[in-house]
Each structure stands twice: as structure tokens, then as C-alpha cells.
Design an enzyme around this catalytic site. Structure first.
Site, PDB file in Angstrom:
ATOM      1  N   ASP A   3       0.666  -1.102   0.043  1.00  0.00           N
ATOM      2  CA  ASP A   3      -0.066   0.022  -0.026  1.00  0.00           C
ATOM      3  C   ASP A   3       0.998   1.040  -0.020  1.00  0.00           C
ATOM      4  O   ASP A   3       1.624   1.340   0.817  1.00  0.00           O
ATOM      5  CB  ASP A   3      -0.848  -0.086   1.359  1.00  0.00           C
ATOM      6  CG  ASP A   3      -2.124   0.971   1.305  1.00  0.00           C
ATOM      7  OD1 ASP A   3      -2.495   1.224   0.407  1.00  0.00           O
ATOM      8  OD2 ASP A   3      -1.790   1.883   2.314  1.00  0.00           O
ATOM      9  N   THR A  37      -3.392   5.997  -3.758  1.00  0.00           N
ATOM     10  CA  THR A  37      -2.299   6.772  -3.289  1.00  0.00           C
ATOM     11  C   THR A  37      -0.843   6.222  -4.286  1.00  0.00           C
ATOM     12  O   THR A  37      -0.325   7.287  -4.570  1.00  0.00           O
ATOM     13  CB  THR A  37      -1.769   6.192  -1.978  1.00  0.00           C
ATOM     14  OG1 THR A  37      -1.681   4.770  -2.085  1.00  0.00           O
ATOM     15  CG2 THR A  37      -2.883   6.806  -0.932  1.00  0.00           C
ATOM     16  N   THR A  38      -0.499   5.335  -4.464  1.00  0.00           N
ATOM     17  CA  THR A  38       0.323   4.895  -5.553  1.00  0.00           C
ATOM     18  C   THR A  38       0.167   5.691  -6.977  1.00  0.00           C
ATOM     19  O   THR A  38       1.135   6.305  -7.403  1.00  0.00           O
ATOM     20  CB  THR A  38       0.424   3.530  -5.649  1.00  0.00           C
ATOM     21  OG1 THR A  38       0.345   2.687  -4.467  1.00  0.00           O
ATOM     22  CG2 THR A  38       1.930   3.078  -6.201  1.00  0.00           C
ATOM     23  N   ASP A  65      -9.199   0.098   2.979  1.00  0.00           N
ATOM     24  CA  ASP A  65      -8.968   0.602   1.502  1.00  0.00           C
ATOM     25  C   ASP A  65     -10.346   0.303   0.921  1.00  0.00           C
ATOM     26  O   ASP A  65     -11.237   1.162   0.228  1.00  0.00           O
ATOM     27  CB  ASP A  65      -8.106   0.260   0.894  1.00  0.00           C
ATOM     28  CG  ASP A  65      -6.691   0.884   1.210  1.00  0.00           C
ATOM     29  OD1 ASP A  65      -6.686   1.916   1.953  1.00  0.00           O
ATOM     30  OD2 ASP A  65      -5.737   0.713   0.382  1.00  0.00           O
TER      31      ASP A  65
HETATM   32  P1  ADP Z   1      -3.179   2.590  -5.838  1.00  0.00           P
HETATM   33  O1  ADP Z   1      -2.473   2.836  -4.654  1.00  0.00           O
HETATM   34  O2  ADP Z   1      -3.062   3.658  -6.768  1.00  0.00           O
HETATM   35  O3  ADP Z   1      -4.576   2.328  -5.420  1.00  0.00           O
HETATM   36  P2  ADP Z   1      -2.794  -0.195  -6.510  1.00  0.00           P
HETATM   37  O4  ADP Z   1      -1.476  -0.784  -6.294  1.00  0.00           O
HETATM   38  O5  ADP Z   1      -3.975  -0.407  -5.826  1.00  0.00           O
HETATM   39  O6  ADP Z   1      -2.376   1.382  -6.418  1.00  0.00           O
HETATM   40  O7  ADP Z   1      -2.994  -0.292  -8.179  1.00  0.00           O
HETATM   41  C1  ADP Z   1      -4.233   0.308  -8.428  1.00  0.00           C
HETATM   42  C2  ADP Z   1      -4.503   0.117 -10.057  1.00  0.00           C
HETATM   43  O8  ADP Z   1      -4.384  -0.996 -10.309  1.00  0.00           O
HETATM   44  C3  ADP Z   1      -5.523   0.775 -10.581  1.00  0.00           C
HETATM   45  O9  ADP Z   1      -5.266   1.551 -11.992  1.00  0.00           O
HETATM   46  C4  ADP Z   1      -6.292  -0.276 -10.921  1.00  0.00           C
HETATM   47  O10 ADP Z   1      -7.415  -0.072 -11.971  1.00  0.00           O
HETATM   48  C5  ADP Z   1      -5.492  -1.431 -11.477  1.00  0.00           C
HETATM   49  N1  ADP Z   1      -6.057  -2.525 -11.310  1.00  0.00           N
HETATM   50  C6  ADP Z   1      -6.798  -3.194 -10.284  1.00  0.00           C
HETATM   51  N2  ADP Z   1      -6.865  -4.476 -10.255  1.00  0.00           N
HETATM   52  C7  ADP Z   1      -6.655  -4.679 -11.779  1.00  0.00           C
HETATM   53  C8  ADP Z   1      -6.904  -5.770 -12.751  1.00  0.00           C
HETATM   54  N3  ADP Z   1      -7.414  -6.926 -12.076  1.00  0.00           N
HETATM   55  N4  ADP Z   1      -6.508  -5.767 -13.918  1.00  0.00           N
HETATM   56  C9  ADP Z   1      -5.897  -4.605 -14.245  1.00  0.00           C
HETATM   57  N5  ADP Z   1      -5.596  -3.497 -13.306  1.00  0.00           N
HETATM   58  C10 ADP Z   1      -6.106  -3.532 -12.279  1.00  0.00           C
HETATM   59 MG    MG Z   2      -5.387   0.417  -4.317  1.00  0.00          MG
END
Ligand code: ADP
Ligand code: MG
Length: 548
Positions: free
Chosen positions: A63, A96-97, A390
Site C-alpha cells: 500500500d 495513493t500509488t 481501503d
Molecule cells: P493505488 O495505491 O494507486 O490504489 P494499486 O496498487 O492498488 O495502487 O493499483 C491500482 C491500479 O491497479 C488501478 O489503476 C487499478 O485499475 C489497477 N488494477 C487493479 N486490479 C486490476 C486488474 N485486475 N487488472 C488490471 N488493472 C487492475
Molecule cells: Mg489501490
């Protein structure tokens, strides 16, 4: 701050100072370094970071906000980036990322323009124009829905990058149940106060023992062994005063001259408690949850009446219990009438791990509920707790707004295309900056592909081609190792989260670009670093732009 007018500083000799291009360059480098560090965690196939502090305590997380919070960051602009993650987390609980990676890329693209001699004011203006346009498109591209199936996909997407592994479906259902339970509607407007969802963790058991409780779990046992362990059709009294006799502050001496008076004295004390318990009994309560202490003698009488009692319940739990069971918290036992009581199908003492806990379950229309996380080790339950929090936030937001966007980089690829054509329509010096903004958006699909082990360049080319063909919902199909329709695949991100991430990324990158002088300032009370002073407004930024 007026642009163009810089205050004049007369500095003592030897003051550390970095100016102009140099200051800008080091600031950008520091911010980019932070973004680079967490870039590999983005998306479902992102890696974890292990953070080890000076005494060897470990946090393992995927996270962004957690990692940055734990990182020991020194540089003032790097700290500004960390603040963005924090503000994103506080405001919307996810993304956040994304916000940090976008900020890093906006700065990287700005750096290219700076090297070409484009002034930073032109860049920040261009970024601002682009983000306003982007927000418009986001609104247009958003899909409206707030049904349980949609909410479930929102939860699964939020959970997919986390260490919840194959149990994502299972957790998603728990989260949707919890959010639906606490959602309230007034004048057609839905609101979800996620503070009413209590998330507790207890080591031990398996992760699939994690459960949704239609009510509340209190980390306390019944006060007396002779009390029943299970009370069905519970009528619950919530009392926030003690069932004890106050001890005097000063040591008091009671002189009893006649031996027969000793018995009188003891009987009197015992009668006081008997009266207290009598009042509880009269209200027809069969469960008493008390925020303060319960005297041994009172415990004895309560047990005799078959009343299940718990003492020293936390104040926050009392408030949630009131919301879950519909009980009124009373201070004076005389106010304990039948109408002040709450209800639950069952109040039960259960052994969880090594502890005995009180489960208040089967509440008819609870406005506060509980999720109890179980799992092998502390690291596991802690990361699940963060992930569920989250997911609760994003599902709550989607329940409120009823709007979401296709994830997997689809929306960023679409924005890149739209903003590029907007740049052409603007022309002038800002055009370059708006194009740089468009290019920056592509860092999201690109990184998702990269982290999934796909070829980032080819994937991006294919993705762009689909978007040119009006396939606005195409993104990175991570499980299929190809590009695909994210709407069909059920990869959904809430509109509010995306909007906020892009806004804060632009906000912090323009703020960093506008700094052309870093001067070590005198230590002032309340700010621990040169960067901290300027950060005052950052924590509370709700997406608004700083005045220009
Ligand atoms: P953040 O802290 O920004 O939420 P994450 O590591 O949770 O970072 O990644 C979020 C990103 O991953 C988003 O752009 C989301 O749409 C993408 N994402 C999540 N699940 C999938 C999936 N199954 N296939 C493709 N992209 C995904
Ligand atoms: Mg996320």
C-alpha cells in the site's frame, strides 16, 4: 503568492542555499526518487516492500500510503510527495500509488521541457489547463451504477493488489455487506460513514475465519463465571456510570462501637448493590454492558438474576453498540426503562484465539457493524486490515456517488488521447506542457504492464491503437497478459478516487516546479524541517488548486 515577485532575502553568510535551475533540479530528482521507489508496487502484480526500522520491526506492505508513511524521508520535496499519498489516503482511502507515480511522471516530463528552455510558469499553466480538461472528461466517461455487483467489483479491484490473494471475492462480499448495512439515505442522497464499520483483528485461525458481524464484537468477557454464556433475544442495557461505590479520596475511618453495627454496615453496602441490580432487572434487561467498573457484590447479584454483564467497555464501542442495537446509553440507572434498551438476536461469549470476547449479533437494523479479521500472523492480519479499510472506503464512496471508471490504465490511456487533441486546439507555448501532461498519464498503463511482466512499449502501442478506434474502456488485462476491455472484465475504480489522484498529482508537481530557491531557514517551533513549513496547507488539500 504573487507570481514574478520574489521576496528579497538578506542572508547571513554561510546559510545553505540552492537557487534557480539547481534548486529545481534537485527538487525534481528527490520527488522522482520517491515515485520510482513505489512504482513497482502499482497494480495487482505489483511487488511488496519490506520496511525495517532501526530496532528491527518489520512492516510488509503493498500500500503506497503505508510504505511512504514508514519510509524515513529527509528531502523537503520528497516529503511533499509523501504528503500527497497521505492526503489521498485520508480523503478517499485509495489511489495513493497512482497519485505519487503520476506526480513523479509529471515532474519527469516537466524536466524535459525545462531542459528545452520552457519556463516553469508555462509548464504549470499548461498542467493546470490540462487537469481542468481532464476532470471534464472523467465526468463524461464515468459509468453510473451502485448495485451490489458493481460494488463487489470495486472492492475486488481495490483488493487485487493486496496480499489478500485468492480470498479477494470472499473479502469483497464482507465489505459490500458492511457498507450496505451502515449506508443511510436522506432526501434521496446516500451517505456512508465508514467510521461505523469497526474492523478488528485477532491473530490465529485461518484468513477464511474472517467474518462479518451484524452487530459488534467487544474484546471483553463476561464478568462472572455463573453468568450465562449465551443470551438469546437479548435486551441490552448500556450504562456509562459505575456499578460501584465511590471510594473517598481521603482515607476515611469509620468507627463502629457496637459489634452488631458491623453487620448493619455490611448489609447496607450490599443493599445498595442489590438496589442497583434490581433497577437493571426491572427494565427487563438480560444483558448489561457497562463503560465503568462493576463491583464484586453487584456482579454476584447480576449473576443470580441470570444477567450477562461486561464491564469497562470502551467509550467508542459503547457508541457503536448504541448504533448497532438501538439502545440509549444511560448514566443514571433510574433512567433505565424498557425503551432505553437495545436488542440483538444473540449475545454470546466466544473464545477467539486465547481470548474470550463478547459477540453481539443479529441486530435488526444495525447502523454500526463489525468485521473480525483472522489470520496466521501479525503481518498477515495487519496487511489484510489495511486492505479491507481501503476497500471499505472505495465501496463507500461508490455507494455515495454511484459513479465509477474502467481501471487497468484504461481511463489514463483515454485521457492521454483526449488531452493530446486538446493540446492541438490550444496551441501556443502551453501546448507543449499540455502534451507533456497527456504523456504523463500513460505512465499508469505502462507501469501496470511493466509490473505484470508484459512488454511496456508494445503494450502501450496496442492500447493506443484501441483507443484510437474508440475503445475507451480498453486497458491492461493483467491476468490475461494482454490488453482488454476493463468494463467487461469488471476492473472498476471509483470516479472520486481517480479525480482526486490526478488533481493532487498536478497540485504537488506544480508546487514543486514553482520553487526556485531552497534556503535553510531558522528553526522555528512547530516545524521540524525547512519543508515542513510550506506543507501546512497540504494535509488538508481537498483537490483545490493553490492560488496563482
Ligand atoms: P493505488 O495505491 O494507486 O490504489 P494499486 O496498487 O492498488 O495502487 O493499483 C491500482 C491500479 O491497479 C488501478 O489503476 C487499478 O485499475 C489497477 N488494477 C487493479 N486490479 C486490476 C486488474 N485486475 N487488472 C488490471 N488493472 C487492475
Ligand atoms: Mg489501490
Amino acid at each position: 503568492m504573487l507570481s514574478g515577485q520574489m521576496p528579497i532575502f538578506v542572508l547571513k553568510e554561510g546559510t545553505s542555499r540552492e537557487q534557480g535551475k539547481n534548486a529545481q533540479k534537485t527538487n525534481i530528482e528527490a520527488a522522482k526518487a520517491i515515485a520510482d521507489a513505489i512504482r513497482t508496487t502499482l497494480g495487482p502484480k505489483g511487488m511488496d516492500k519490506m520496511l525495517v526500522d532501526s530496532i528491527g520491526d518489520i512492516v510488509i506492505s503493498n500500500d503506497g500510503a503505508t510504505i511512504l508513511k514508514e519510509m524515513d524521508v529527509d528531502h523537503p520535496t520528497a516529503k511533499m510527495i509523501v504528503e500527497v499519498a497521505k492526503s489521498q489516503d485520508t480523503a478517499v482511502g485509495d489511489g495513493t500509488t497512482t497519485a505519487v507515480v503520476l506526480a513523479g511522471e509529471l515532474l519527469k516530463q516537466a524536466e524535459v521541457l525545462l531542459e528545452q528552455g520552457v519556463h516553469s510558469t508555462v509548464i504549470t499553466n499548461g498542467y493546470r489547463m490540462a487537469v481542468n480538461e481532464a476532470k471534464k472528461y472523467l465526468g463524461e466517461l464515468a459509468i453510473s451504477a451502485d448495485d451490489d455487483k458493481t460494488l463487489r467489483q470495486i472492492a475486488i479491484t481495490a483488493l487485487s493488489g493486496k496480499n489478500t490473494g485468492t480470498s479477494s471475492d470472499f473479502y469483497a462480499d464482507l465489505v459490500v455487506k458492511a457498507v450496505n448495512a451502515v449506508a443511510t439515505e436522506r432526501n434521496g442522497k446516500v451517505s456512508v460513514d465508514t467510521a461505523n464499520i469497526k474492523v478488528d483483528k485477532k491473530n490465529g485461525g485461518s484468513v477464511t475465519d474472517t467474518q462479518f458481524i451484524n452487530g459488534l464484537v467487544i474484546d471483553k468477557e463476561k464478568v462472572h463465571a455463573k453468568m450465562p454464556s449465551v443470551v438469546k433475544n437479548a435486551r441490552i442495557a448500556l450504562v456509562d456510570s459505575a456499578l460501584e461505590i465511590k471510594k473517598t479520596e481521603i482515607e476515611a475511618k469509620i468507627q463502629i462501637t457496637d459489634p452488631s453495627k458491623i453487620q448493619d454496615f455490611m448489609t447496607q453496602e450490599s443493599d445498595t448493590f442489590k438496589n442497583m441490580v434490581e433497577k437493571v432487572k426491572k427494565s427487563k434487561a438480560n444483558v448489561l454492558l457497562c463503560q465503568k467498573g462493576i463491583d464484586d457484590i453487584a456482579q454476584h447479584y447480576l449473576a443470580k438474576e441470570g444477567i450477562y454483564a461486561v464491564r469497562r467497555v470502551k467509550k467508542s464501542d459503547m457508541e457503536k453498540l448504541a448504533k448497532a442495537t438501538g439502545a440509549k446509553i444511560v448514566t443514571n440507572l433510574d433512567d433505565l426503562t424498557a425503551s432505553a434498551l437495545g436488542s440483538a438476536e444473540m449475545v454470546e461469549e466466544k473464545k477467539i484465539g486465547d481470548d474470550r470476547m463478547t459477540f453481539v449479533t443479529g441486530c435488526a437494523n444495525p447502523k454500526a457493524v463489525n468485521i473480525l479479521i483472522r489470520g496466521g500472523t501479525d503481518h498477515v492480519v495487519s496487511e489484510i486490515e489495511r486492505s479491507l479499510n481501503d476497500a471499505i472506503r472505495v465501496v463507500g464512496i461508490t455507494k455515495e456517488d454511484g459513479k465509477f471508471l474502467p481501471g487497468g490504465g484504461a481511463i489514463e490511456a483515454e485521457l492521454a488521447m483526449k488531452i493530446r487533441s486538446f493540446a492541438n486546439s490550444v496551441g501556443g507555448r502551453e501546448q507543449l506542457a499540455i502534451e507533456a501532461f497527456a504523456k504523463s498519464m500513460e505512465i499508469i498503463p505502462r507501469t501496470l504492464a511493466e509490473n505484470a511482466g508484459m512488454d511496456p512499449i508494445n503494450t502501450l502501442i496496442q492500447l493506443k491503437a484501441e483507443h484510437e478506434k474508440n475503445h475507451a474502456t480498453f486497458g491492461i488485462d493483467i491476468n490475461g497478459n494482454k490488453i482488454g476491455d476493463m468494463k467487461a472484465a469488471g476492473v472498476y475504480d471509483p470516479l472520486r478516487v481517480k479525480k482526486h489522484a490526478i488533481e493532487s498529482a498536478v497540485e504537488v508537481s506544480t508546487m514543486i516546479l514553482r520553487i526556485d530557491d531552497v534556503i535553510a531557514s531558522k528553526k522555528s517551533s512547530g516545524s521540524e524541517s525547512p519543508g515542513a513549513g510550506g506543507m501546512g496547507g497540504m494535509g488538508g488539500m481537498g483537490g483545490g488548486m493553490p492560488p496563482y
